[in-house]
Design a protein around this motif. Structure first.
Motif, PDB file in Angstrom:
ATOM      1  N   ARG A 104       0.835  -1.213   0.000  1.00  0.00           N
ATOM      2  CA  ARG A 104       0.000   0.000   0.000  1.00  0.00           C
ATOM      3  C   ARG A 104       0.864   1.256   0.000  1.00  0.00           C
ATOM      4  NH1 ARG A 104      -3.156  -3.256   3.520  1.00  0.00           N
ATOM      5  NH2 ARG A 104      -2.083  -2.373   5.331  1.00  0.00           N
ATOM      6  N   LEU A 105       1.986   1.226   0.749  1.00  0.00           N
ATOM      7  CA  LEU A 105       2.877   2.384   0.796  1.00  0.00           C
ATOM      8  C   LEU A 105       3.472   2.668  -0.579  1.00  0.00           C
ATOM      9  CD1 LEU A 105       4.432   4.530   2.388  1.00  0.00           C
ATOM     10  CD2 LEU A 105       6.165   2.789   2.894  1.00  0.00           C
ATOM     11  N   ILE A 106       3.931   1.621  -1.257  1.00  0.00           N
ATOM     12  CA  ILE A 106       4.498   1.801  -2.602  1.00  0.00           C
ATOM     13  C   ILE A 106       3.438   2.317  -3.567  1.00  0.00           C
ATOM     14  CG2 ILE A 106       5.480   0.560  -4.577  1.00  0.00           C
ATOM     15  CD1 ILE A 106       6.943  -1.228  -2.619  1.00  0.00           C
ATOM     16  N   PHE A 107       2.214   1.800  -3.438  1.00  0.00           N
ATOM     17  CA  PHE A 107       1.126   2.248  -4.319  1.00  0.00           C
ATOM     18  C   PHE A 107       0.854   3.744  -4.138  1.00  0.00           C
ATOM     19  CE2 PHE A 107      -3.410   3.232  -4.707  1.00  0.00           C
ATOM     20  CZ  PHE A 107      -3.606   2.933  -6.053  1.00  0.00           C
ATOM     21  N   PHE A 108       0.704   4.184  -2.886  1.00  0.00           N
ATOM     22  CA  PHE A 108       0.381   5.588  -2.636  1.00  0.00           C
ATOM     23  C   PHE A 108       1.523   6.509  -3.056  1.00  0.00           C
ATOM     24  CE2 PHE A 108      -2.783   3.856   0.439  1.00  0.00           C
ATOM     25  CZ  PHE A 108      -3.891   4.501  -0.082  1.00  0.00           C
ATOM     26  N   VAL A 109       2.775   6.076  -2.803  1.00  0.00           N
ATOM     27  CA  VAL A 109       3.912   6.931  -3.152  1.00  0.00           C
ATOM     28  C   VAL A 109       4.053   7.056  -4.664  1.00  0.00           C
ATOM     29  CG1 VAL A 109       6.429   7.105  -3.091  1.00  0.00           C
ATOM     30  CG2 VAL A 109       5.175   6.528  -1.016  1.00  0.00           C
ATOM     31  N   SER A 110       3.970   5.903  -5.370  1.00  0.00           N
ATOM     32  CA  SER A 110       4.232   5.918  -6.810  1.00  0.00           C
ATOM     33  C   SER A 110       3.040   6.369  -7.643  1.00  0.00           C
ATOM     34  CB  SER A 110       4.677   4.517  -7.271  1.00  0.00           C
ATOM     35  OG  SER A 110       3.669   3.564  -7.009  1.00  0.00           O
ATOM     36  N   VAL A 111       1.821   6.077  -7.187  1.00  0.00           N
ATOM     37  CA  VAL A 111       0.625   6.368  -7.991  1.00  0.00           C
ATOM     38  C   VAL A 111      -0.041   7.683  -7.603  1.00  0.00           C
ATOM     39  CG1 VAL A 111      -1.660   5.507  -8.656  1.00  0.00           C
ATOM     40  CG2 VAL A 111       0.242   3.911  -8.374  1.00  0.00           C
ATOM     41  N   ILE A 112       0.058   8.086  -6.348  1.00  0.00           N
ATOM     42  CA  ILE A 112      -0.674   9.278  -5.902  1.00  0.00           C
ATOM     43  C   ILE A 112       0.270  10.425  -5.520  1.00  0.00           C
ATOM     44  CG2 ILE A 112      -2.277  10.183  -4.158  1.00  0.00           C
ATOM     45  CD1 ILE A 112      -3.538   7.422  -4.024  1.00  0.00           C
TER      46      ILE A 112
END
Length: 410
Positions: A382-390
């Motif tokens: 989830r951390l990687i998703f939020f950092v890279s996508v948002i």
């Protein structure tokens, strides 16, 4: 000899030629030639070439062909055509051991495949109803029995070792409580403990995955330059004094920051200097066992024809090779989940090659290529998703707007 069928425009030809030059440099016995299939239809028909980029390895009557241009495939092909006799490795079953057919994380299908690439034949065996080993058995592997072996099975293995046999034991903590007395007679000491290694955190593991990066001097590890990881391992020490006819050696030890946890009933591991044993802790050892002499019987001799005054010369003993045994305090290190982790698989193959007296294979193991994967927890994902996508796109958007507004105000 090596015959490589490559068209002139084949992009893999350069890589294959470079590798074959290296092999030929190190061994004058290797001769190779490149053949253009379009210009040599006779050889194409003779060797039944159906694909451009096929390389054929020949040695005597043996032949092996590959269609890839990697060091691993070349090494495996050379091994297969130069082996005089195909040796058979048997994996014991019947005591809760993982299967060589199992392709899941806990199975040994990777180990089976790699042994097959090196020219070994791999089979399963049960000793519960047998008092002897098959004639083609070159090595018995006992991969983490959960239950004790039956007394008759241990007797069969003991006779096999003393007759020059080869056995590879991998014994996990808190399993098979009847095995330590058996090992004591062979020069090994297995305690009911668990190896804890704080330095494992530096390599991404937990405290119960001891890491070995420095090895004792032995034929198995002399040219070994990889770290090995042993998830959930027990100690394997040597009995002193050594039993008669046994020459044993420590193979691998953990770091000085480790210890052997003897209080297994505790929920958390904490070093107790009065009860636990400080590191380095040995978790792998090997031994050679002097084989018992086998007297030759003279079939022509007839006892009833022997005269009392005649002096009978004793029969000369038959020469048997010494038995060899390896004992590791963990079986998970070579499971599918950990086989390709650092040097685990190579250490396993080195040990098998030493036990089966294929010492030349220890120094020419292929570099196995395998997919590189990263295991993430849900929170990390989830951390990687939020950092890279948002977050990152949002920062770029804010930065772009600020630049636009600034230029507009000029």
């Amino acid at each position: 000899t090596v015959k490589a069928f490559f068209r002139e425009g084949n992009y893999g030809r350069g890589q294959m030629e470079d590798l074959l030059k290296i092999y030929a440099y190190h061994s004058p016995k290797i001769k190779f030639e490149f053949i253009d299939p379009d210009k040599n239809p006779g050889l194409v028909k003779r060797y039944e070439i159906a694909q451009d980029g096929t390389t054929i390895f020949e040695c005597g009557d043996e032949e092996n062909r590959i269609t890839a241009s990697t060091e691993e495939d070349i090494t495996n092909a050379i091994i297969k055509v130069t082996r005089e006799k195909k040796k058979t490795v048997y994996f014991l079953e019947g005591h809760g051991e993982a299967s060589i057919e199992e392709s899941g994380d806990d199975g040994y299908s990777f180990a089976k495949d790699e042994l097959g690439k090196m020219g070994y034949e791999v089979k399963k065996i049960s000793l519960a109803l047998s008092e002897s080993f098959p004639q083609d058995c070159s090595l018995l592997v006992v991969p983490g029995p959960k239950k004790d072996l039956l007394p008759n099975e241990l007797d069969t293995i003991s006779r096999y070792l003393k007759g020059g046999g080869r056995v590879f034991f991998m014994v996990d903590p808190e399993t098979a409580p009847g095995l330590p007395p058996f090992f004591a007679g062979l020069g090994f000491k297995l305690e009911n403990d668990l190896v804890v290694d704080t330095i494992s955190r530096l390599f991404g593991g937990d405290y119960f995955m001891p890491v070995v990066s420095d090895y004792e001097d032995h034929e198995i590890t002399r040219k070994f330059r990889y770290a090995s990881f042993f998830p959930y391992a027990r100690s394997v020490e040597l009995v002193e004094p050594k039993p008669e006819g046994v020459n044993s050696n420590i193979l691998a030890k953990t770091s000085p920051n480790s210890w052997a946890e003897r209080q297994l009933e505790l929920k958390t591991a904490k070093y107790d200097k009065d009860k636990d044993r400080p590191g380095p802790i040995s978790i792998a050892a090997v031994a050679t066992i002097k084989a018992e002499e086998l007297k030759k019987e003279d079939p022509a001799a007839k006892p009833e024809e022997t005269k009392p005054e005649e002096k009978i010369e004793p029969a000369s003993p038959a020469v048997r090779p010494d038995g060899r045994i390896a004992v590791f305090g963990d079986s998970d290190f070579v499971s599918n989940r950990y086989y390709n982790l650092s040097g685990n698989g190579n250490l396993f193959l080195n040990t098998v090659n030493w036990l089966s007296e294929e010492s030349d294979l220890i120094s020419i193991q292929p570099k196995t290529s395998s997919p590189r994967t990263i295991q993430l927890t849900p929170s990390q994902g989830r951390l990687i998703f939020f950092v890279s996508v948002i977050i990152l796109p949002l920062l770029l958007l804010v930065l772009g707007l600020s630049v636009w507004l600034r230029r507009r105000s000029l």
